[in-house]
Design an enzyme around this catalytic site. Structure first.
Site, PDB file in Angstrom:
ATOM      1  N   GLY A  46     -14.327 140.295  70.344  1.00 50.53           N
ATOM      2  CA  GLY A  46     -14.231 141.260  69.255  1.00 50.53           C
ATOM      3  C   GLY A  46     -12.917 142.032  69.244  1.00 50.53           C
ATOM      4  N   THR A  55     -10.163 141.359  67.644  1.00 51.25           N
ATOM      5  CA  THR A  55      -9.641 141.465  66.277  1.00 51.25           C
ATOM      6  C   THR A  55     -10.328 142.615  65.535  1.00 51.25           C
ATOM      7  OG1 THR A  55      -9.520 139.048  66.355  1.00 51.25           O
ATOM      8  CG2 THR A  55      -9.150 140.082  64.213  1.00 51.25           C
ATOM      9  N   HIS A  86      -5.295 141.610  77.501  1.00 57.98           N
ATOM     10  CA  HIS A  86      -6.472 140.974  78.124  1.00 57.98           C
ATOM     11  C   HIS A  86      -6.393 141.111  79.649  1.00 57.98           C
ATOM     12  CE1 HIS A  86      -7.814 139.432  74.356  1.00 57.98           C
ATOM     13  NE2 HIS A  86      -6.913 138.486  74.224  1.00 57.98           N
ATOM     14  N   ARG A 126     -18.719 141.414  75.413  1.00 58.67           N
ATOM     15  CA  ARG A 126     -19.894 140.895  74.713  1.00 58.67           C
ATOM     16  C   ARG A 126     -20.685 140.019  75.662  1.00 58.67           C
ATOM     17  NH1 ARG A 126     -17.834 136.467  70.102  1.00 58.67           N
ATOM     18  NH2 ARG A 126     -19.878 136.686  69.131  1.00 58.67           N
ATOM     19  N   TYR A 155     -19.910 144.503  71.861  1.00 59.23           N
ATOM     20  CA  TYR A 155     -19.881 143.847  70.548  1.00 59.23           C
ATOM     21  C   TYR A 155     -21.255 143.911  69.868  1.00 59.23           C
ATOM     22  CZ  TYR A 155     -18.991 139.974  67.244  1.00 59.23           C
ATOM     23  OH  TYR A 155     -18.852 139.183  66.124  1.00 59.23           O
ATOM     24  N   GLY A 185     -19.077 135.728  63.602  1.00 57.95           N
ATOM     25  CA  GLY A 185     -19.220 137.183  63.652  1.00 57.95           C
ATOM     26  C   GLY A 185     -20.657 137.637  63.888  1.00 57.95           C
TER      27      GLY A 185
HETATM   28  P1  A3P Z   1     -17.465 134.181  66.958  1.00 56.43           P
HETATM   29  O1  A3P Z   1     -16.576 133.066  67.403  1.00 56.43           O
HETATM   30  O2  A3P Z   1     -18.711 134.285  67.794  1.00 56.43           O
HETATM   31  O3  A3P Z   1     -17.756 134.180  65.511  1.00 56.43           O
HETATM   32  P2  A3P Z   1     -11.520 138.003  69.363  1.00 56.43           P
HETATM   33  O4  A3P Z   1     -11.118 138.839  68.221  1.00 56.43           O
HETATM   34  O5  A3P Z   1     -11.595 138.774  70.661  1.00 56.43           O
HETATM   35  O6  A3P Z   1     -10.745 136.760  69.460  1.00 56.43           O
HETATM   36  O7  A3P Z   1     -13.044 137.616  69.124  1.00 56.43           O
HETATM   37  C1  A3P Z   1     -13.361 136.716  68.104  1.00 56.43           C
HETATM   38  C2  A3P Z   1     -14.828 136.867  67.780  1.00 56.43           C
HETATM   39  O8  A3P Z   1     -15.030 138.069  67.026  1.00 56.43           O
HETATM   40  C3  A3P Z   1     -15.302 135.718  66.903  1.00 56.43           C
HETATM   41  O9  A3P Z   1     -16.677 135.548  67.243  1.00 56.43           O
HETATM   42  C4  A3P Z   1     -15.099 136.303  65.514  1.00 56.43           C
HETATM   43  O10 A3P Z   1     -15.835 135.655  64.512  1.00 56.43           O
HETATM   44  C5  A3P Z   1     -15.552 137.735  65.742  1.00 56.43           C
HETATM   45  N1  A3P Z   1     -15.003 138.680  64.759  1.00 56.43           N
HETATM   46  C6  A3P Z   1     -13.746 138.702  64.244  1.00 56.43           C
HETATM   47  N2  A3P Z   1     -13.620 139.708  63.382  1.00 56.43           N
HETATM   48  C7  A3P Z   1     -14.804 140.349  63.354  1.00 56.43           C
HETATM   49  C8  A3P Z   1     -15.304 141.480  62.625  1.00 56.43           C
HETATM   50  N3  A3P Z   1     -14.543 142.135  61.757  1.00 56.43           N
HETATM   51  N4  A3P Z   1     -16.586 141.854  62.834  1.00 56.43           N
HETATM   52  C9  A3P Z   1     -17.371 141.193  63.692  1.00 56.43           C
HETATM   53  N5  A3P Z   1     -16.965 140.110  64.400  1.00 56.43           N
HETATM   54  C10 A3P Z   1     -15.696 139.695  64.233  1.00 56.43           C
END
Ligand code: A3P
Length: 336
Positions: free
Chosen positions: A87, A89, A149, A172, A235, A303
């Site tokens: 999460g 992003t 990270h 998460r 998350y 997500g």
């Molecule tokens: P999934 O692959 O389970 O869908 P990071 O940003 O650390 O790379 O994490 C990516 C994960 O966060 C992905 O999970 C992505 O879909 C989810 N994600 C990205 N933007 C999000 C948002 N605005 N709200 C909730 N989940 C989000």
């Protein structure tokens, strides 16, 4: 509403808009790169084990450079920390929108998050320092917002023991993290990576930022020891109640939503702007990124919580849960 030029007077400035004319490239990172070959490696995942954590090979010089030359400010720096795929992003978007809301009201049609991917608003420290461009952070006005990270124990003391610097951590359920990571690696570099091989490695601690239990525990313990400087977010809890978590984040960052902002819907507007559906469907989040060598849409998949059930057998899930539970035993933290 500040535009990109005026934005030097406000902060945090979207990183992609920040001026960096005075930045000087640090060529010492080339020396740090020389140290990589001595580190334990996992060629399949292109990882190296650096100070106990498996990290992407290209991040190693960046981590060394951060450890040696990151210059913190007395106050106002905010570091978003996470294992990948937990999460980051979303947290970047929420922290940026929350901190910058006086300059950029969240419902404004020209909000930077409508034209920039969250990763182009908030710089990723490992890549920035690995390229020798850590000095670009110097050009940013306070408060500065950045992400890493790096595991807690490998943070330089100027970050981990700095009372004027705040760390916001997100993690998460490790099962969902692994599924998300596997999809990400397949999309960005290794289309033939099998889930079972990836899973086996992760159970032994080998995945990006693994062992995952060590990563999570480091920040968990730090948040217990120093709740005013380390905020620990999950998350799944953010999905369950994004508004309460946005309020918590704003309070922690020292900029709580006022009664007037609550009345005008500012918290809800921040949450809406940063929601998965909103960000995923923006044109900018389907396009190429300036900060990574792949397209923005790889950061937006489902997500949701619980996608692990579509990839792991109940036995695999029980096994990973048991490993994680054992490692976290006595800490007060659990993913069960
Ligand atoms: P999934 O692959 O389970 O869908 P990071 O940003 O650390 O790379 O994490 C990516 C994960 O966060 C992905 O999970 C992505 O879909 C989810 N994600 C990205 N933007 C999000 C948002 N605005 N709200 C909730 N989940 C989000």
């Amino acid at each position: 509403m500040a535009n990109a030029k005026e934005a030097v007077a406000v902060s945090p400035v979207p990183f992609a808009d920040a001026g960096d004319a005075d930045a000087v490239q640090d060529h010492r990172v080339k020396e740090y790169a020389g140290a990589i070959s001595a580190l334990p490696s996992n060629p399949k995942l292109r990882l190296r084990c650096y100070q106990g954590t498996w990290v992407r090979e290209r991040w190693v010089p960046g981590i060394m450079a951060i450890q040696r030359s990151f210059t913190p400010r007395r106050s106002g720096d905010v570091v978003l920390a996470s294992p990948p795929k937990c999460g980051t992003t979303w947290l970047k978007a929420l922290a940026f929108a929350t901190m910058a809301r006086d300059a950029y009201p969240p419902a404004h049609p020209d909000h930077p998050l409508l034209r920039l991917n969250p990763h182009d608003c908030v710089p990723f420290m490992e890549d920035l320092f690995a390229a020798g461009w850590g000095s670009k952070l110097e050009a940013l006005p306070s408060p500065r917002l950045m992400n890493t990270h790096i595991q807690y124990s490998a943070l330089p003391a100027c970050i981990s023991t700095n009372p004027g610097l705040k760390i916001v951590y997100i993690c998460r359920d490790p099962k969902d993290m692994l599924v998300s990571m596997w999809h990400f690696i397949r999309k960005t570099s290794q289309p033939d990576l099998s889930f079972s091989d990836f899973f086996e490695g992760a159970c032994d601690g080998v995945c990006v930022s693994g062992p995952i239990w060590d990563h999570v525990l480091g920040y968990w313990n730090a948040s217990k020891a120093s709740p005013e400087t380390v905020l620990f977010l999950r998350y799944e809890e953010m999905l369950r109640d994004p508004v309460a978590n946005a309020r918590k984040l704003a309070r922690f960052l020292g900029h709580p939503f006022s009664a007037a902002e609550e009345d005008s819907g500012a918290v809800t507007n921040v949450v809406k702007l940063c929601s998965f559906e909103k960000l995923k469907n923006l044109d900018v989040n389907r396009a190429a990124l300036s900060s990574f060598p792949f397209r923005s849409d790889v950061f937006f998949r489902r997500g949701e919580a619980g996608d692990w059930a579509n990839h792991m057998t109940p036995e695999m899930a029980r096994r990973l849960d048991a490993i994680v539970q054992e490692k976290l035993r006595g800490s007060g933290l659990s993913f069960a």
